[in-house]
Scaffold this active site. Structure first.
Site, PDB file in Angstrom:
ATOM      1  N   PHE A 196      48.379  52.086  45.531  1.00 53.87           N
ATOM      2  CA  PHE A 196      49.226  51.049  46.125  1.00 53.87           C
ATOM      3  C   PHE A 196      49.403  51.236  47.624  1.00 53.87           C
ATOM      4  O   PHE A 196      49.801  50.298  48.311  1.00 53.87           O
ATOM      5  CB  PHE A 196      50.636  51.096  45.505  1.00 53.87           C
ATOM      6  CG  PHE A 196      50.676  50.794  44.032  1.00 53.87           C
ATOM      7  CD1 PHE A 196      50.677  49.486  43.587  1.00 53.87           C
ATOM      8  CD2 PHE A 196      50.709  51.815  43.095  1.00 53.87           C
ATOM      9  CE1 PHE A 196      50.714  49.199  42.225  1.00 53.87           C
ATOM     10  CE2 PHE A 196      50.750  51.535  41.741  1.00 53.87           C
ATOM     11  CZ  PHE A 196      50.754  50.229  41.309  1.00 53.87           C
ATOM     12  N   SER A 245      44.776  41.545  46.183  1.00 55.64           N
ATOM     13  CA  SER A 245      45.716  40.457  46.429  1.00 55.64           C
ATOM     14  C   SER A 245      45.014  39.111  46.318  1.00 55.64           C
ATOM     15  O   SER A 245      43.825  38.991  46.633  1.00 55.64           O
ATOM     16  CB  SER A 245      46.258  40.618  47.855  1.00 55.64           C
ATOM     17  OG  SER A 245      46.954  39.464  48.244  1.00 55.64           O
ATOM     18  N   TYR A 247      44.572  41.369  57.110  1.00 55.09           N
ATOM     19  CA  TYR A 247      45.100  41.955  55.869  1.00 55.09           C
ATOM     20  C   TYR A 247      44.203  41.560  54.693  1.00 55.09           C
ATOM     21  O   TYR A 247      43.763  42.418  53.913  1.00 55.09           O
ATOM     22  CB  TYR A 247      46.543  41.483  55.630  1.00 55.09           C
ATOM     23  CG  TYR A 247      47.043  41.832  54.248  1.00 55.09           C
ATOM     24  CD1 TYR A 247      47.197  43.160  53.852  1.00 55.09           C
ATOM     25  CD2 TYR A 247      47.329  40.834  53.306  1.00 55.09           C
ATOM     26  CE1 TYR A 247      47.628  43.489  52.575  1.00 55.09           C
ATOM     27  CE2 TYR A 247      47.768  41.152  52.030  1.00 55.09           C
ATOM     28  CZ  TYR A 247      47.909  42.482  51.671  1.00 55.09           C
ATOM     29  OH  TYR A 247      48.327  42.799  50.389  1.00 55.09           O
ATOM     30  N   LYS A 284      41.601  43.894  52.199  1.00 54.48           N
ATOM     31  CA  LYS A 284      41.580  43.951  50.730  1.00 54.48           C
ATOM     32  C   LYS A 284      40.193  43.585  50.207  1.00 54.48           C
ATOM     33  O   LYS A 284      39.675  44.211  49.288  1.00 54.48           O
ATOM     34  CB  LYS A 284      42.644  43.011  50.148  1.00 54.48           C
ATOM     35  CG  LYS A 284      44.063  43.481  50.394  1.00 54.48           C
ATOM     36  CD  LYS A 284      44.367  44.759  49.610  1.00 54.48           C
ATOM     37  CE  LYS A 284      45.724  45.327  49.927  1.00 54.48           C
ATOM     38  NZ  LYS A 284      45.982  46.621  49.299  1.00 54.48           N
TER      39      LYS A 284
END
Ligand code: NAD
Ligand code: UDP
Length: 351
Positions: A83, A127, A151, A155
């Site tokens: 995480f 995500s 961002y 991912k």
């Protein structure tokens, strides 16, 4: 017999701490790694209150190669939930290098340490942002990657790296879980989301208005092509998400491979749906103003969660009422938790 651990990087953060509860409930022993860049050590005492024992914590950075080597040497780790990462879209635009460093280099460093110690079971936090602005909803996992900011890129890159890793050695057991909009809190109200400063996300902003920390919510746009004109998202309760991680861990433990799954409810809720539900379940007014659209916002998207159901037997059980009620309980019981960010480094501090 020595304990076998599931390493939870970012384990004191929002989703990591809730998943540690679900892991413990399922009989696993979580071992947390966190550098406290976006969390508070007091969560450990709260976890103790919920789980009945304080999880072991190693304070450190996922990019710290010697630390990871020692960690995998010191503990019998059978799997990893990753995480740890940075998650603010706006910050990622302003400071992309930090996002690539923590999110991409952190993932590579972790996977390298896992490889060196023969631990090949990894659950990765991805995500829905990897889809960018989707052509339509519900979004299936085979929708193309179109991340719209650093961002999202970080991912998507991490996902691709993990796919290559699996290709190089198919005995890896990897799950790439794409979360939609995680909200809510553990039903005890003891742990929850801890945004720094003024929240960007809807649910923490709404709860801060309800408790009186902020005066009014600005609804970012009410002229979208949605039923009430406000943005639509797939909000998913963090405990449902946590249980999805445990289900994914069980699945990959029994089935080596590369799994890619959406974790969402499959149901879209508008900004006004959230605000109205929050007012009803909390009994508090949420003053709001209509404002312009937020740059870069997608009008509406929600998940196709059918693969998670078919593969894991996982389905989100908690609806918007429970998401709002649990967010409110956490906020009401900890009215100034967001602003009192002292981040003590000891594990014994009572809150
Ligand atoms: P969070 O910020 O609450 O938790 C992340 C944790 O990682 C924090 O405790 C932070 O201190 C820690 N951390 C950050 N950098 C680290 C580093 N270099 N080394 C060690 N620890 C580090 O965020 P969250 O909401 O719990 O998100 C967890 C993961 O899920 C993130 O990877 C995030 O990108 C992903 N995700 C979150 C959302 C969301 O809306 N919350 C949505 C999709 C995906
Ligand atoms: N939103 C809003 N006011 C806020 C924060 C968010 O109207 O103060 C809206 C936002 O425009 C979007 C929805 O709430 O339509 C969810 O936003 P959030 O930032 O929580 O999630 P994301 O947009 O990243 O999916």
């Amino acid at each position: 017999m020595p304990s076998k651990y599931i390493l939870v990087t970012g384990g004191t953060g929002f989703i990591g701490s809730h998943t540690s509860i679900a892991l413990a409930a399922a009989g696993y022993i979580p071992l947390l790694l966190d550098n406290f860049s976006n969390s508070d050590a007091r969560v450990l005492q709260r976890l103790n209150n919920i789980i009945g024992t304080t999880p072991k914590l190693v304070e450190g950075d996922v990019r710290d190669t010697p630390l990871l080597a020692k960690l995998f040497g010191d503990y019998d780790i059978t799997g990893v939930m990753h995480f740890a990462g940075l998650k603010a879209v706006g910050d990622s635009v302003a400071d992309p290098l930090s996002y690539y460093d923590v999110n991409v280099c952190g993932t590579v460093n972790l996977a390298r340490a896992m490889k060196a110690s023969g631990v090949k079971t990894l659950i990765f936090s991805s995500s829905a942002t990897v889809y960018g602005e989707p052509e339509s909803s519900p979004i299936p996992e085979h929708a193309p990657f179109a991340p719209a900011n650093p961002y999202g890129q970080s991912k998507a890159m991490s996902e691709l790296i993990l796919a290559d890793l699996h290709k190089s050695d198919p005995t890896w057991r990897i799950a790439r879980l794409r979360y939609f909009n995680p909200v809510g809190a553990h039903e005890s109200g003891l742990i929850g989301e801890l945004p720094q400063g003024k929240p960007n996300n809807l649910m923490p902003f709404v709860s801060q208005v309800a408790v009186g920390i902020r005066e009014r919510l600005t609804v970012h746009g009410n002229d979208y092509p949605t039923p009430d004109g406000t943005g639509v998202r797939d909000y998913v309760h963090v405990m449902d998400l946590a249980e999805g991680h445990v289900a994914a861990l069980r699945h990959v433990t029994d089935n080596p491979g590369l799994l890619t799954l959406n974790l969402g409810t499959g149901v879209g809720a508008s900004v006004l749906d959230v605000v109205n539900t929050f007012e009803r379940v909390s009994g508090r007014p949420v003053a709001r103003d209509m404002g312009p659209r937020r740059p870069g916002d997608v009008p509406a998207y929600w998940a196709d969660p059918s693969q998670a159901l078919a593969t894991l037997g996982w389905k989100a059980k908690r609806g918007l009422d429970e998401m709002c009620a649990d967010s409110w309980r956490w906020q009401a019981l900890n009215p100034d938790a967001y602003d009192r960010r002292t981040r003590p480094r000891t594990t014994s501090t009572a809150v």
